[in-house]
Design a protein around this motif. Structure first.
Motif, PDB file in Angstrom:
ATOM      1  N   GLY A   9       0.953  -1.270  -0.155  1.00 30.54           N
ATOM      2  CA  GLY A   9       0.128  -0.015  -0.126  1.00 30.54           C
ATOM      3  C   GLY A   9       0.914   1.275  -0.113  1.00 30.54           C
ATOM      4  O   GLY A   9       0.442   2.146  -0.630  1.00 30.54           O
ATOM      5  N   HIS A  10       1.976   1.442   0.799  1.00 29.80           N
ATOM      6  CA  HIS A  10       2.749   2.453   0.756  1.00 29.80           C
ATOM      7  C   HIS A  10       3.545   2.500  -0.354  1.00 29.80           C
ATOM      8  O   HIS A  10       3.659   3.695  -1.035  1.00 29.80           O
ATOM      9  CB  HIS A  10       3.951   2.286   2.016  1.00 29.80           C
ATOM     10  CG  HIS A  10       3.428   2.038   3.275  1.00 29.80           C
ATOM     11  ND1 HIS A  10       2.840   3.202   3.731  1.00 29.80           N
ATOM     12  CD2 HIS A  10       3.640   1.109   4.344  1.00 29.80           C
ATOM     13  CE1 HIS A  10       2.342   3.124   4.835  1.00 29.80           C
ATOM     14  NE2 HIS A  10       2.858   1.809   5.314  1.00 29.80           N
ATOM     15  N   ILE A  11       4.041   1.422  -1.230  1.00 34.58           N
ATOM     16  CA  ILE A  11       4.480   1.377  -2.477  1.00 34.58           C
ATOM     17  C   ILE A  11       3.281   2.301  -3.521  1.00 34.58           C
ATOM     18  O   ILE A  11       3.619   2.877  -4.369  1.00 34.58           O
ATOM     19  CB  ILE A  11       4.875   0.150  -3.216  1.00 34.58           C
ATOM     20  CG1 ILE A  11       5.952  -0.406  -2.200  1.00 34.58           C
ATOM     21  CG2 ILE A  11       5.248   0.365  -4.516  1.00 34.58           C
ATOM     22  CD1 ILE A  11       7.346   0.627  -2.169  1.00 34.58           C
ATOM     23  N   GLY A  12       2.068   1.817  -3.331  1.00 37.18           N
ATOM     24  CA  GLY A  12       1.109   2.241  -4.101  1.00 37.18           C
ATOM     25  C   GLY A  12       0.917   3.740  -4.011  1.00 37.18           C
ATOM     26  O   GLY A  12       0.568   4.347  -4.834  1.00 37.18           O
ATOM     27  N   GLN A  13       0.741   4.244  -2.659  1.00 33.68           N
ATOM     28  CA  GLN A  13       0.665   5.662  -2.460  1.00 33.68           C
ATOM     29  C   GLN A  13       1.820   6.412  -3.350  1.00 33.68           C
ATOM     30  O   GLN A  13       1.586   7.450  -3.809  1.00 33.68           O
ATOM     31  CB  GLN A  13       0.736   6.182  -0.985  1.00 33.68           C
ATOM     32  CG  GLN A  13      -0.376   5.534  -0.249  1.00 33.68           C
ATOM     33  CD  GLN A  13      -0.335   5.779   1.127  1.00 33.68           C
ATOM     34  OE1 GLN A  13      -0.231   6.861   1.365  1.00 33.68           O
ATOM     35  NE2 GLN A  13      -0.369   4.946   2.123  1.00 33.68           N
ATOM     36  N   LYS A  14       2.942   5.871  -3.246  1.00 35.13           N
ATOM     37  CA  LYS A  14       4.042   6.629  -3.810  1.00 35.13           C
ATOM     38  C   LYS A  14       3.707   6.510  -5.535  1.00 35.13           C
ATOM     39  O   LYS A  14       3.813   7.681  -6.198  1.00 35.13           O
ATOM     40  CB  LYS A  14       5.274   6.045  -3.646  1.00 35.13           C
ATOM     41  CG  LYS A  14       6.720   6.529  -4.212  1.00 35.13           C
ATOM     42  CD  LYS A  14       6.990   6.410  -5.695  1.00 35.13           C
ATOM     43  CE  LYS A  14       8.088   7.190  -6.350  1.00 35.13           C
ATOM     44  NZ  LYS A  14       8.291   6.843  -7.681  1.00 35.13           N
TER      45      LYS A  14
END
Length: 362
Positions: free
Chosen positions: A93-98
């Motif tokens: 999810g953090h990668i997705g936010q980036k």
């Protein structure tokens, strides 16, 4: 009341205990010590390098997997008429936010959708014409799988970024970007490290390939990054200059006293007035510095025409001049204002050093 007599006994001298510094030597700086790497330190550095190498191998390994599925995913995102909705849980999810942030910064409408919040109303972020980018290394993230039927019902295509092409997420997606099974760079083999590096890289590859296929240049990028270094580097004078009532104009037939009034009463209190003819063509400029020099010479006649005391043929800039170029001219000429003229020579604005300070150019 009588005072007690002062003792005349000598105080014993302090002597340093063995292995301890004396009170005097304690304040002295300790001699520099040479750091020598021991075997444990070398092993630690070797392991850290191994983590980087493992992540690099994971990224390079994905390059061989790019093919028709990547082209299909690129087509879905490029033809998106709504927004690109990126979703994922945990580290993915953090990668997705980036990834969503990268897309937005390159002119693609994008939003991040938290899977757990989606089923509590945030699904309303998804609309007609949208495309879903769903990130999950395992492809079995429960919160994401719960959303697949809902996306299907809404007619929203799903692109899965996953490490398992046979997972439930991959089978429910319209396009699959498979990074493959990746061994994590972790002593336990559990912490998402190499896999998240690969997901990150694939997301960047998709975003940058999409950027390459669209008419989006440096000026467009700078427009979305007005506070960054690049944004300032392409800023034009017309975006900062003073215009309208804030542009201090005075006719060349006006008296010096009128020019001073204009300089004083113009909004923003510029330290200059642009002198123009009846057609608005720039004839000269009169500044606070000019006024001070007149006073120093004993000039007291404020009824003389301003054209007699103005600075003639001042250096000018155009509205399309880069602000960086204008700032460099100010430093070179050691002036605080530059008149702005159009192609015909009409005074259409004034760039003041205070404007540059506010925009952090100086």
């Amino acid at each position: 009341m009588a005072r007690a007599p002062r003792s005349t006994a000598k105080k014993p001298r302090l002597r340093a205990l063995p292995g301890r510094a004396s009170p005097v030597s304690a304040a002295a700086p300790a001699p520099a010590r040479t750091r020598v790497r021991d075997a444990d330190a070398e092993a630690t550095l070797a392991y850290a390098r191994g983590v980087l190498e493992a992540e690099a191998r994971a990224i390079l390994g994905v390059t061989e997997r790019l093919g028709d599925a990547f082209l299909h995913a690129l087509h879905l995102v490029r033809e998106c008429t709504g927004q690109v909705v990126v979703t994922g849980m945990g580290k993915a999810g953090h990668i997705g936010q980036k990834l969503s942030s990268t897309l937005a910064s390159t002119g693609v409408r994008s939003v991040f959708l938290h899977p757990a919040e989606a089923v509590h109303g945030d699904l309303g972020r998804v609309g007609p014409g949208d495309v879903i980018l769903a990130l999950s290394n395992s492809g079995s993230t429960e919160e994401l799988l719960r959303l697949l039927p809902l996306f299907k019902r809404m007619g929203t295509p799903v692109v899965a970024l996953t490490g398992d092409a046979e997972s439930a997420l991959a089978k429910g997606a319209d396009a699959v970007l498979d990074i493959g099974r990746i061994e994590e760079a972790c002593p336990m083999g559990l912490v998402p490290t190499a896999s998240t590096a690969a997901l990150h890289a694939v997301g960047d590859a998709l975003a940058m390939t999409l950027l390459r296929s669209r008419p989006f240049g440096r000026d467009d990028y700078a427009l979305l990054h007005p506070g960054g270094k690049l944004g300032r580097s392409v800023l034009r004078v017309f975006e900062l200059m003073r215009t309208g009532r804030a542009n201090p104009l005075v006719l060349d037939t006006a008296r010096l006293s009128q020019a001073v009034v204009v300089m004083t009463n113009t909004p923003g209190r510029p330290g200059a007035a642009c002198v123009v003819d009846k057609d608005g063509m720039l004839e000269g400029i009169f500044t606070d510095g000019d006024l001070r020099r007149l006073v120093e010479k004993g000039h007291q006649d404020f009824e003389v025409p301003v054209r007699q005391v103005m600075g003639k043929r001042p250096r000018c800039i155009t509205p399309e001049t880069l602000v960086l170029t204008a700032a460099a001219q100010m430093r070179e000429l050691k002036v605080d204002q530059l008149p702005v003229v159009d192609v015909e020579g009409r005074a259409v604005g004034l760039l003041d050093v205070q404007d540059l300070l506010a925009a952090k150019f100086v």
